[in-house]
Design a protein around this motif. Structure first.
Motif, short mmCIF file in Angstrom:
data_model
loop_
_atom_site.label_atom_id
_atom_site.label_comp_id
_atom_site.label_asym_id
_atom_site.label_seq_id
_atom_site.Cartn_x
_atom_site.Cartn_y
_atom_site.Cartn_z
N HIS A 84 0.85 -0.80 0.16
CA HIS A 84 0.26 -0.27 -0.21
C HIS A 84 0.37 0.95 0.20
N HIS A 86 2.05 5.07 1.02
CA HIS A 86 1.18 7.06 1.85
C HIS A 86 1.55 7.95 1.19
N SER A 94 2.38 2.48 10.03
CA SER A 94 1.71 3.19 11.08
C SER A 94 1.21 2.51 11.65
N ASP A 97 -1.21 0.90 10.40
CA ASP A 97 -1.14 -0.62 9.72
C ASP A 97 -0.71 -1.94 10.85
ZN LIG Z 1 -0.27 2.36 5.72
#
Ligand SMILES: [Zn+2]
Length: 143
Positions: A84, A86, A94, A97
């Motif tokens: 994914h 950012h 994060s 996450d």
């Molecule tokens: Zn993330």
């Protein structure tokens, strides 16, 4: 360690740039042999989402994962991880996450600054779910 060929790396970057300023997400399909992961195909998920859902934070819904797993199985592949982006943020998972991660999978996080994929790093969650550890990416020419 995770091996990814140049073509799949380019596809993930292009997906992140295409979905900017939203987060893109997708599955990495391939082989898991002796602890070594090889990515042979990427499976974009966020493209198929309705507009409202694209504003949500990265999260792969169970039915999306099941569809991806079925697609992988049909080709004799496994789901080896997720990727994914950012948007305008660093390529580091994060707290969100971490809370939504599953063990053993690889997590690629891409930093997309001003619609350009500038960094791409791979992470694996510690088995006690306390943190992510960075994983080496080996880029391979297509076999
Ligand atoms: Zn993330």
């Amino acid at each position: 360690m995770i091996a990814i060929n140049d073509e799949q790396l380019a596809q993930m970057r292009a997906h992140g740039e295409r979905d900017y300023p939203y987060e893109c997400c997708g599955l990495m399909l391939g082989k898991l042999e002796g602890g070594r992961k090889t990515v042979l195909e990427t499976y974009a998920i966020s493209n198929a989402r309705e507009e409202a859902a694209k504003r949500n934070r990265f999260l792969i819904r169970p039915e999306e994962l099941m569809r991806g797993e079925k697609h992988a199985r049909e080709q004799g592949f496994d789901v080896v991880g997720f990727y994914h982006s950012h948007p305008d943020d660093v390529a580091v998972p994060s707290q969100y996450d971490l809370e939504h991660a599953w063990p053993t999978y690889s997590y690629i996080v891409m930093s997309v600054e001003q619609a350009r994929a500038v960094d791409l790093r791979s992470w694996e969650m510690e088995s006690d779910r306390s943190r992510f550890n960075e994983e080496e990416i080996v880029s391979e020419a297509r076999p």
